[in-house]
Scaffold this motif. Structure first.
Motif, PDB file in Angstrom:
ATOM      1  N   PRO A 164       6.836 -24.564  31.516  1.00  0.00           N
ATOM      2  CA  PRO A 164       7.413 -24.645  32.864  1.00  0.00           C
ATOM      3  C   PRO A 164       8.939 -24.729  32.838  1.00  0.00           C
ATOM      4  O   PRO A 164       9.541 -25.254  31.892  1.00  0.00           O
ATOM      5  N   ILE A 165       9.547 -24.202  33.870  1.00  0.00           N
ATOM      6  CA  ILE A 165      10.993 -24.309  34.074  1.00  0.00           C
ATOM      7  C   ILE A 165      11.213 -25.394  35.124  1.00  0.00           C
ATOM      8  O   ILE A 165      10.578 -25.374  36.182  1.00  0.00           O
ATOM      9  N   LEU A 222      13.509 -19.530  27.669  1.00  0.00           N
ATOM     10  CA  LEU A 222      14.014 -18.289  27.073  1.00  0.00           C
ATOM     11  C   LEU A 222      14.054 -17.204  28.145  1.00  0.00           C
ATOM     12  O   LEU A 222      13.067 -16.512  28.399  1.00  0.00           O
ATOM     13  N   LEU A 223      15.208 -17.103  28.776  1.00  0.00           N
ATOM     14  CA  LEU A 223      15.400 -16.213  29.919  1.00  0.00           C
ATOM     15  C   LEU A 223      16.576 -15.271  29.655  1.00  0.00           C
ATOM     16  O   LEU A 223      17.426 -15.531  28.799  1.00  0.00           O
ATOM     17  N   PHE A 224      16.626 -14.209  30.419  1.00  0.00           N
ATOM     18  CA  PHE A 224      17.802 -13.347  30.515  1.00  0.00           C
ATOM     19  C   PHE A 224      18.246 -13.348  31.977  1.00  0.00           C
ATOM     20  O   PHE A 224      17.432 -13.550  32.885  1.00  0.00           O
ATOM     21  N   PHE A 236      15.304 -13.020  34.636  1.00  0.00           N
ATOM     22  CA  PHE A 236      14.171 -12.324  34.043  1.00  0.00           C
ATOM     23  C   PHE A 236      13.356 -13.262  33.140  1.00  0.00           C
ATOM     24  O   PHE A 236      13.885 -14.164  32.518  1.00  0.00           O
ATOM     25  N   ASN A 237      12.047 -12.982  33.101  1.00  0.00           N
ATOM     26  CA  ASN A 237      11.074 -13.797  32.375  1.00  0.00           C
ATOM     27  C   ASN A 237      10.837 -15.118  33.089  1.00  0.00           C
ATOM     28  O   ASN A 237      10.498 -16.120  32.462  1.00  0.00           O
ATOM     29  N   ALA A 238      11.011 -15.103  34.402  1.00  0.00           N
ATOM     30  CA  ALA A 238      10.884 -16.340  35.180  1.00  0.00           C
ATOM     31  C   ALA A 238       9.883 -16.244  36.314  1.00  0.00           C
ATOM     32  O   ALA A 238       9.359 -17.266  36.757  1.00  0.00           O
ATOM     33  N   MET A 259       9.856  -9.687  32.711  1.00  0.00           N
ATOM     34  CA  MET A 259      10.630  -8.934  31.723  1.00  0.00           C
ATOM     35  C   MET A 259      10.433  -7.428  31.874  1.00  0.00           C
ATOM     36  O   MET A 259      11.279  -6.639  31.436  1.00  0.00           O
ATOM     37  N   ASP A 260       9.344  -7.024  32.510  1.00  0.00           N
ATOM     38  CA  ASP A 260       9.107  -5.592  32.662  1.00  0.00           C
ATOM     39  C   ASP A 260      10.131  -4.928  33.573  1.00  0.00           C
ATOM     40  O   ASP A 260      10.263  -3.692  33.578  1.00  0.00           O
ATOM     41  N   ALA A 261      10.892  -5.718  34.336  1.00  0.00           N
ATOM     42  CA  ALA A 261      11.908  -5.151  35.229  1.00  0.00           C
ATOM     43  C   ALA A 261      13.292  -5.110  34.591  1.00  0.00           C
ATOM     44  O   ALA A 261      14.239  -4.576  35.194  1.00  0.00           O
TER      45      ALA A 261
END
Length: 597
Positions: A164-165, A222-224, A236-238, A259-261
């Motif tokens: 979780p974030i 671990l996000l971008f 992303f990745n959220a 992440m697919d976007a």
């Protein structure tokens, strides 16, 4: 326990895994492959899925790389891991290579005159790959691969993390995310950039006032992200992990994606884009040609605000109470000759846990008795566990992650009468630590300008240590934080609010290790009596006694003695009333003034 003492790798597995990887490389028409100790975010700690170097070679250090060629496999390590690597890898199949003595490119050129060496573009930075290409012979091609061949032979590879974030409270962050984004967006506009691509999880965590648990020891997800010049963010990745509380906290200008976007969003970027070529993966850099080499978050994040500094002070008081109780316990029990390194690490963690505020340890506790203390980044396991014997010194390097701050402290303590050479080394290391603590310096200087002051007492005795003197520390983030550091490699100027470690050391292989570490925060420039220019200075955050039994007082100057006595007075004053009565009595004795000559 946050820390496990199980053996996570074995040299015996290396040969078979190396054969499997070479077979996969041959199948793909490759003559070599690079296996770094890195993930797509270039962090010090990686998720279990990204422990590729450890899985292949058995080496568990926080930095390294294996260059796999048809007949050679070099494991590149820095000076921290010279001893560790030899005990973890199969020396019949892997060769340790000192990273400071021989770079990867020349080593490959020595063993491969022509062929194709592959690399995973998610796991290397543009700067790293560009430097490597310059050192390779013309017959060797360095090729980015669409998929990682090691992953193809790692059949029980763990899944990606998806913890979780969570929201980091405003009273601890000290500044709302919307205000941070507006401030940094203005900086982007000033540099003529329309957007900045962020790949460092701690930068994203700080910018958005969020924390996570995707990796051990560092509370990040671990996000971008892409920060735009209007202050909005694509994250992303959220999307799959966000609950209503997180979405409400982030607000309407932070857009969540899977992440697919990511690829399509990068491809659609217009105008000048900022990207840090020393930390972003090649995979991203290849999609944004001619990007401005700039990361807008790292410097502002390193300048801790008033709330973050106050949080650090509070965390260090809490940590000091736990450390004092631990050192008191160690003094009572170590002379028995029955304490093991694991027992010592467990007891220390129990005292931190008793605060009720510990969220994690900030790194694997280094609990090194006698000769094991000479292994700079020693990790005790059930196989290496050693009993601490009278007459030895014990090195304990540890830290905690608390909601209001991150701690990191090393203390080296005596168990009965010790080798006079150990006491001499301890005193010289202490002199260097005090020199940094007392320092005043003009604005514009960085670690490369002052690192020598910590080493000078050792140098005068023909001694040194093979690591930096200090590193940046985050605010309930990474225990190792850039861009500033107290080392010969960093000229990044120190600024008010920077938190740094101060940890000179000395290590005699097979005998003992010495390190003394406090955390410091840079203070704003102030006038010096009789001077004509304001100077920066340090405030010491750590509040734990330094073992007087290892000090040779005649080697200290009067100024150094005064500093140590004042430091110990402050320790007693700030934590004396917070520890149990028995520990309070121990603390008073441990903080007594040094004896006069």
């Amino acid at each position: 326990m946050y820390q496990s003492f199980e053996m996570t790798t074995s040299p015996e597995t290396g040969a078979a895994r190396l054969r499997a990887l070479r077979a996969e490389l041959s199948r793909r028409g490759l003559d070599g492959f690079l296996v770094p100790r890195a993930d797509a975010h270039q962090g010090e700690y990686v998720a279990a899925r990204d422990e590729r170097l450890s899985w292949l070679a058995g080496f568990t250090g926080s930095a390294g790389l294996c260059a796999v060629l048809p007949d050679h496999a070099g494991v590149f390590i820095d000076g921290r891991y010279t001893l560790q690597v030899r005990g973890q890898i199969d020396l019949d199949h892997f060769t340790p290579v000192a990273w400071t003595g021989q770079e990867v490119g020349p080593w490959i050129a020595q063993h491969l005159s022509e062929g194709i060496v592959g690399f995973d573009p998610w796991l290397h930075t543009p700067r790293e790959i560009a430097a490597l290409r310059e050192k390779l012979p013309s017959g060797v091609e360095l090729r980015a691969l669409d998929s990682n061949p090691l992953d193809a032979v790692w059949h029980d590879q763990p899944p990606p993390p998806d913890a979780p974030i969570v929201v980091h409270p405003l009273n601890l962050a000290g500044e709302a995310s919307v205000d941070k984004r507006a401030r940094l967006a203005e900086d982007l506009r000033g540099k003529g950039a329309e957007a900045a691509i962020l790949s460092l999880p701690d930068s994203i965590a700080w910018l958005l006032n969020i924390r996570g648990a995707d990796i051990a020891r560092t509370p990040v997800a671990l996000l971008f992200a892409i920060l735009y010049a209007d202050g909005s963010v694509d994250l992303f990745n959220a999307a799959e992990r966000a609950d209503d509380a997180l979405r409400a906290h982030l607000g309407p200008d932070v857009h969540l994606h899977g992440m697919d976007a990511f690829a399509a969003t990068l491809d659609a970027l217009q105008g000048t884009v900022a990207l840090d070529r020393s930390s972003a993966p090649v995979w991203i850099a290849d999609r944004v040609a001619d990007a401005l080499d700039f990361e807008p978050v790292r410097l502002p994040k390193a300048r801790k605000n008033a709330a973050e500094i106050e949080g650090a002070r509070n965390a260090h008081v809490r940590d000091a109470v736990a450390m004092a109780q631990f050192l008191h316990w160690l003094d009572q029990n170590a002379p028995s000759g029955k304490l093991s390194e694991i027992a010592i690490a467990r007891e220390l963690e129990s005292f931190r846990n008793a605060t009720g505020q510990l969220r994690d340890i900030s790194f694997e506790t280094i609990s090194g008795a006698g000769p094991n203390g000479a292994i700079v980044h020693y990790r005790v396991t059930e196989a290496s566990d050693r009993i601490l014997s009278p007459g030895e010194v014990m090195l304990v390097d540890s830290g905690g992650q608390y909601p209001d701050g991150t701690t990191d402290i090393t203390r080296t303590v005596a168990v009965g009468p010790v080798d006079p050479e150990a006491a001499r080394a301890f005193t010289l290391v202490l002199r260097g630590m005090i020199a940094i603590s007392r320092l005043r310096w003009p604005s514009g200087l960085g670690g490369a300008h002052i690192d020598a002051l910590a080493r000078a007492p050792l140098w005068s005795a023909g001694m040194d240590y093979a690591h930096g003197t200090g590193h940046g520390v985050g605010a309930y983030l990474g225990v190792h934080e850039g861009p500033q550091s107290l080392s010969r490699r960093s000229a990044v100027p120190f600024e008010p609010g920077n938190i740094l470690s101060n940890e000179p050391g000395y290590y005699r292989e097979g005998a003992f290790g010495i390190r003394i570490e406090n955390l410091l925060v840079v203070q704003p420039p102030s006038d010096v009596p009789g001077g004509d220019a304001p100077m920066l200075s340090f405030e010491t955050l750590t509040l734990v006694p330094i073992d007087r039994r290892l000090i040779l007082p005649h080697l200290l100057t009067s100024e150094e003695r005064d500093w140590l006595d004042r430091y110990h007075n402050r320790v007693c004053a700030q934590i004396g009333a917070l520890v149990p009565p028995a520990t309070r009595d121990w603390l008073k004795a441990a903080c007594a003034p040094l004896p006069k000559d």
